[in-house]
Scaffold this motif. Structure first.
Motif, PDB file in Angstrom:
ATOM      1  N   LEU A   1     -15.354  20.116 -14.306  1.00 28.75           N
ATOM      2  CA  LEU A   1     -15.714  19.866 -12.906  1.00 28.75           C
ATOM      3  C   LEU A   1     -14.662  19.004 -12.216  1.00 28.75           C
ATOM      4  CD1 LEU A   1     -19.548  19.200 -13.105  1.00 28.75           C
ATOM      5  CD2 LEU A   1     -18.387  21.247 -12.313  1.00 28.75           C
ATOM      6  N   ARG A   2     -14.178  17.997 -12.928  1.00 30.19           N
ATOM      7  CA  ARG A   2     -13.133  17.152 -12.350  1.00 30.19           C
ATOM      8  C   ARG A   2     -11.865  17.959 -12.091  1.00 30.19           C
ATOM      9  NH1 ARG A   2     -13.240  11.853 -11.938  1.00 30.19           N
ATOM     10  NH2 ARG A   2     -15.067  10.765 -12.656  1.00 30.19           N
TER      11      ARG A   2
ATOM     12  N   ALA B   1     -12.312  20.164  -9.073  1.00 31.15           N
ATOM     13  CA  ALA B   1     -12.354  19.385  -7.831  1.00 31.15           C
ATOM     14  C   ALA B   1     -11.029  18.696  -7.556  1.00 31.15           C
ATOM     15  CB  ALA B   1     -13.464  18.345  -7.907  1.00 31.15           C
TER      16      ALA B   1
ATOM     17  N   VAL C   1      -9.780  16.128  -9.125  1.00 30.28           N
ATOM     18  CA  VAL C   1     -10.051  14.696  -9.140  1.00 30.28           C
ATOM     19  C   VAL C   1      -9.735  14.179 -10.535  1.00 30.28           C
ATOM     20  CG1 VAL C   1     -11.876  12.963  -8.958  1.00 30.28           C
ATOM     21  CG2 VAL C   1     -11.844  14.882  -7.403  1.00 30.28           C
TER      22      VAL C   1
ATOM     23  N   ASN D   1     -19.107  10.343 -11.685  1.00 27.52           N
ATOM     24  CA  ASN D   1     -19.509  11.657 -12.158  1.00 27.52           C
ATOM     25  C   ASN D   1     -20.705  12.193 -11.373  1.00 27.52           C
ATOM     26  OD1 ASN D   1     -17.531  11.585 -14.093  1.00 27.52           O
ATOM     27  ND2 ASN D   1     -18.894  10.895 -15.723  1.00 27.52           N
TER      28      ASN D   1
ATOM     29  N   TYR E   1     -21.385  11.819  -8.262  1.00 30.60           N
ATOM     30  CA  TYR E   1     -20.925  12.365  -6.993  1.00 30.60           C
ATOM     31  C   TYR E   1     -20.302  13.746  -7.197  1.00 30.60           C
ATOM     32  CZ  TYR E   1     -18.401  12.970  -2.668  1.00 30.60           C
ATOM     33  OH  TYR E   1     -17.922  13.476  -1.495  1.00 30.60           O
ATOM     34  N   ILE E   2     -19.545  13.897  -8.258  1.00 29.93           N
ATOM     35  CA  ILE E   2     -18.912  15.199  -8.528  1.00 29.93           C
ATOM     36  C   ILE E   2     -19.965  16.238  -8.873  1.00 29.93           C
ATOM     37  CG2 ILE E   2     -17.334  16.420 -10.081  1.00 29.93           C
ATOM     38  CD1 ILE E   2     -15.728  13.815 -10.214  1.00 29.93           C
ATOM     39  N   ARG E   3     -20.943  15.842  -9.708  1.00 32.88           N
ATOM     40  CA  ARG E   3     -22.024  16.772 -10.047  1.00 32.88           C
ATOM     41  C   ARG E   3     -22.816  17.161  -8.816  1.00 32.88           C
ATOM     42  NH1 ARG E   3     -24.140  13.373 -13.722  1.00 32.88           N
ATOM     43  NH2 ARG E   3     -22.883  13.390 -15.577  1.00 32.88           N
TER      44      ARG E   3
ATOM     45  N   SER F   1     -21.708  17.278  -5.701  1.00 32.98           N
ATOM     46  CA  SER F   1     -20.937  18.136  -4.806  1.00 32.98           C
ATOM     47  C   SER F   1     -20.882  19.576  -5.317  1.00 32.98           C
ATOM     48  CB  SER F   1     -19.525  17.579  -4.616  1.00 32.98           C
ATOM     49  OG  SER F   1     -18.842  17.549  -5.840  1.00 32.98           O
TER      50      SER F   1
END
Length: 108
Positions: A4-5, A8, A10, A18, A20-22, A24
Protein backbone atom coordinates in the motif's frame (compact mmCIF):
# COMPACT_ATOMS: atom_id res chain seq x y z
CA UNK A 1 1.26 -2.59 4.29
CA UNK A 2 4.43 -2.28 2.25
CA UNK A 3 2.46 -2.74 -0.96
CA UNK A 4 0.00 0.00 0.00
CA UNK A 5 2.83 2.38 0.81
CA UNK A 6 4.49 1.58 -2.50
CA UNK A 7 1.31 2.16 -4.50
CA UNK A 8 0.69 5.45 -2.66
CA UNK A 9 4.29 6.47 -3.30
CA UNK A 10 4.81 7.05 0.42
CA UNK A 11 7.87 6.04 2.42
CA UNK A 12 8.40 5.67 6.15
CA UNK A 13 10.44 8.85 6.03
CA UNK A 14 7.27 10.76 5.08
CA UNK A 15 5.90 9.92 8.55
CA UNK A 16 2.39 9.10 7.42
CA UNK A 17 0.49 6.69 9.66
CA UNK A 18 -0.60 3.28 8.44
CA UNK A 19 -4.21 3.99 9.46
CA UNK A 20 -4.31 6.99 7.14
CA UNK A 21 -2.95 4.96 4.23
CA UNK A 22 -5.40 2.12 4.89
CA UNK A 23 -8.24 4.63 5.07
CA UNK A 24 -7.30 6.27 1.79
CA UNK A 25 -7.32 2.90 0.02
CA UNK A 26 -10.36 1.69 1.99
CA UNK A 27 -8.58 -1.41 3.28
CA UNK A 28 -9.45 -2.98 6.63
CA UNK A 29 -6.83 -3.90 9.23
CA UNK A 30 -5.48 -7.42 8.93
CA UNK A 31 -6.76 -8.43 12.36
CA UNK A 32 -10.32 -7.61 11.35
CA UNK A 33 -9.97 -9.58 8.13
CA UNK A 34 -8.63 -12.59 10.04
CA UNK A 35 -11.53 -12.42 12.47
CA UNK A 36 -13.97 -12.27 9.56
CA UNK A 37 -12.38 -15.30 7.88
CA UNK A 38 -12.38 -17.33 11.12
CA UNK A 39 -16.06 -16.63 11.67
CA UNK A 40 -16.82 -17.44 8.05
CA UNK A 41 -15.10 -20.82 8.35
CA UNK A 42 -16.79 -21.49 11.71
CA UNK A 43 -20.19 -20.89 10.12
CA UNK A 44 -19.27 -23.31 7.35
CA UNK A 45 -18.40 -25.96 9.92
CA UNK A 46 -21.55 -25.34 11.96
CA UNK A 47 -23.74 -25.93 8.93
CA UNK A 48 -22.21 -29.38 8.41
CA UNK A 49 -24.09 -32.47 9.63
CA UNK A 50 -23.34 -33.61 13.18
CA UNK A 51 -21.66 -36.82 12.03
CA UNK A 52 -19.17 -35.02 9.76
CA UNK A 53 -15.49 -35.62 10.54
CA UNK A 54 -14.63 -31.94 11.10
CA UNK A 55 -17.44 -31.45 13.61
CA UNK A 56 -16.47 -34.61 15.43
CA UNK A 57 -12.85 -33.42 15.61
CA UNK A 58 -13.91 -30.10 17.14
CA UNK A 59 -15.80 -31.88 19.89
CA UNK A 60 -12.91 -34.21 20.78
CA UNK A 61 -11.56 -33.70 24.29
CA UNK A 62 -8.09 -32.24 24.57
CA UNK A 63 -5.28 -33.93 26.45
CA UNK A 64 -4.17 -32.84 29.91
CA UNK A 65 -2.02 -29.76 29.63
CA UNK A 66 1.03 -28.85 31.62
CA UNK A 67 1.35 -26.05 34.15
CA UNK A 68 0.92 -22.47 33.14
CA UNK A 69 -1.38 -20.68 30.78
CA UNK A 70 -2.96 -23.07 28.28
CA UNK A 71 -2.14 -22.34 24.66
CA UNK A 72 -4.83 -20.64 22.62
CA UNK A 73 -6.68 -23.05 20.36
CA UNK A 74 -8.60 -22.20 17.24
CA UNK A 75 -11.89 -22.87 18.99
CA UNK A 76 -11.13 -20.59 21.94
CA UNK A 77 -10.16 -17.83 19.51
CA UNK A 78 -13.42 -18.29 17.61
CA UNK A 79 -15.39 -18.19 20.85
CA UNK A 80 -13.76 -14.85 21.71
CA UNK A 81 -14.60 -13.57 18.22
CA UNK A 82 -18.22 -14.70 18.63
CA UNK A 83 -18.45 -12.93 21.97
CA UNK A 84 -17.02 -9.69 20.60
CA UNK A 85 -19.36 -9.79 17.60
CA UNK A 86 -22.37 -10.61 19.84
CA UNK A 87 -23.14 -13.79 17.88
CA UNK A 88 -24.14 -17.28 18.92
CA UNK A 89 -23.12 -20.51 17.13
CA UNK A 90 -26.78 -21.31 16.42
CA UNK A 91 -27.08 -18.26 14.17
CA UNK A 92 -24.74 -19.89 11.65
CA UNK A 93 -27.54 -22.11 10.36
CA UNK A 94 -29.06 -19.15 8.50
CA UNK A 95 -26.33 -18.57 5.94
CA UNK A 96 -27.51 -15.24 4.55
CA UNK A 97 -27.96 -13.74 8.00
CA UNK A 98 -24.57 -15.10 9.12
CA UNK A 99 -22.83 -13.50 6.16
CA UNK A 100 -24.32 -10.10 6.82
CA UNK A 101 -23.37 -10.23 10.51
CA UNK A 102 -19.79 -11.44 9.99
CA UNK A 103 -18.75 -9.38 6.95
CA UNK A 104 -17.98 -6.05 8.52
CA UNK A 105 -14.24 -5.68 7.99
CA UNK A 106 -14.26 -3.81 4.69
CA UNK A 107 -14.92 -0.09 5.07
CA UNK A 108 -17.24 1.52 2.53
Amino acid sequence: MRMLRWSADVTLLDKIRNEYIRGSFKVAPITEKLKEKRLRWFGHIQRRPDDHMIKLALNMPTTKRTRGRPPATWLTTVQKDLKSALLSPDEAQDRANWRTKTRKADPK
